[in-house]
Design an enzyme around this catalytic site. Structure first.
Site, PDB file in Angstrom:
ATOM      1  N   THR A 287      -3.140   3.259   1.061  1.00  0.00           N
ATOM      2  CA  THR A 287      -4.445   3.509   1.691  1.00  0.00           C
ATOM      3  C   THR A 287      -4.324   3.479   3.219  1.00  0.00           C
ATOM      4  O   THR A 287      -4.923   4.308   3.914  1.00  0.00           O
ATOM      5  CB  THR A 287      -5.452   2.420   1.249  1.00  0.00           C
TER       6      THR A 287
ATOM      7  N   HIS B  18      -2.852   6.630   4.378  1.00  0.00           N
ATOM      8  CA  HIS B  18      -3.856   7.713   4.370  1.00  0.00           C
ATOM      9  C   HIS B  18      -4.767   7.631   5.600  1.00  0.00           C
ATOM     10  O   HIS B  18      -5.147   8.649   6.177  1.00  0.00           O
ATOM     11  CB  HIS B  18      -4.729   7.643   3.118  1.00  0.00           C
TER      12      HIS B  18
END
Ligand code: NAD
Ligand code: ZN
Length: 341
Positions: free
Chosen positions: A40, A43
């Site tokens: 995450t 990202h």
């Protein structure tokens, strides 16, 4: 204090001086010691579609951490300065149907630490006391730093009984690797894991799996034959987010098998629903950790000999975060830790 901040709506993360958080009456203030880097966070660094739609800018990111409590709010009685703690990364509303019934992991309005609210890639983080897990004295700090993804692995791996069962795991990323260690520890007979990345398959072997296989057509059918299996895998843990991986899993499960799905696909895809129906498969989606049953299980499994340390492969001081994120992108790694001490 120093913190890693998403401060512009473009690719990148910036190490900045930001205001130290102040704990409210129900909060604790934690001095962060070590943090884990999650996909995450990569990202958010990359600024992909999901991040653009989700992340408020500026935001201190990061949610996998361990640290020491340095201050508690006036309503807090059960935590004290000096406690070594991690934070549950989902802050729940406390008022929806599931929260009121004690099923907090099913909260309809949960907020993500380092996603919707300030995160842990910083010298300090303040969190509600209801989000704090105090570690056992014996805990290894690197392992404590990754209780959040370890919890994803445990929640998924223990969703269905595995003792005496044959388990298939697709995806040997950090979470698939930890799940493999958990199902071995929990008494599965055969644990077969697949990935495309040979480096990760090597790590899986270190964690004690029965077979670590390159994900290629017919490899799973062959592995079943080699192991003397006749009816397919009893439990599947999907930890890659790959359509192909789930399709291969479906084709290799026994009748009545159970599949827990943690991997997040980046788009919609079709599967053979006839197999699901005629073979009477159970599919269960998994998000986050159970509060706090998963945390309890992690703590006691470590005390009963579970060792996930072989999948922690890299450590960097926080100022070298660029190098750490590059290692993550390269994929020649298990878990990557940033040290804030
Ligand atoms: P990761 O991306 O490091 O690992 C995924 C692995 O799957 C990689 O090693 C990749 O090579 C492998 N893979 C790709 N295609 C494959 C295929 N066809 N067959 C077998 N393996 C294949 O991610 P991670 O941090 O280990 O997390 C695992 C998954 O769980 C990711 O999809 C992540 O987004 C998701 N996730 C979900 C939750 C949740 O709460 N549901 C929480 C954290 C992570
Ligand atoms: Zn709720």
């Amino acid at each position: 204090m120093k913190a890693l901040v998403k401060s512009k709506r473009e690719p990148g993360l910036w190490l900045e001086e930001v205001v130290e958080p102040r704990p409210g009456i129900n909060d604790v203030l934690i001095r962060v010691q070590r943090t884990g880097i999650c996909g995450t966070d990569v990202h958010i660094d990359d600024w992909n579609d999901w991040a653009r739609k989700t992340i408020p800018v500026p935001l201190v990111i990061g949610h996998e951490f361990v640290g020491e409590i340095v201050e508690v709010g006036s309503n807090v009685n059960d935590f004290h300065p000096g406690d070594i703690v991690s934070g549950e990364g989902h802050v729940v509303c406390g008022r929806c149907r599931n929260c009121l019934a004690g099923r907090r992991h099913l909260c309809a309005h949960s907020q993500g630490v380092g996603v919707n609210r300030p995160g842990a890639f910083a010298e300090y983080i303040a969190l509600p006391m209801s989000n704090i897990w105090r570690h056992a004295n014996s805990v290894d700090l690197d392992v404590a730093a990754i209780f959040d993804p370890f919890g994803n692995a445990v929640h998924t791996a223990l969703s269905f009984p595995v003792s005496g069962e044959d388990v298939l795991i697709t995806g040997a990323g950090p979470i698939g690797l930890m799940a493999a260690a958990v199902v071995c520890h929990a008494g599965a007979r055969f644990v077969v894991i697949t990935d495309l990345n040979p480096h990760r398959l090597k790590l899986a072997e270190k964690l004690g799996v029965t077979r670590a296989l390159e994900a290629r057509p017919s490899r799973l059918a062959q592995a079943q034959k080699d192991l003397g299996m006749t009816e397919g895998f009893d439990v599947g843990l999907e930890m890659s987010g790959s359509a192909q991986a789930l399709r291969e899993m479906l084709a290799n499960m026994s009748h009545g098998a159970k599949i827990a799905l943690l991997g997040i696909p980046d788009q919609d895809f079709a599967i053979d629903w006839r197999t699901v129906i005629f073979n009477m498969l159970t599919l269960k989606g998994i998000y986050g950790r159970e509060m706090y049953e998963t945390w309890y299980k992690m703590t006691v499994m470590l005390q009963s000999g579970l060792d996930i340390r072989p999948m922690i492969t890299h450590q960097f001081p926080y100022a070298e975060y660029r190098a750490a994120f590059e290692v993550m992108r390269g994929g020649q790694c298990g878990k990557v830790i940033l040290n804030w001490s």
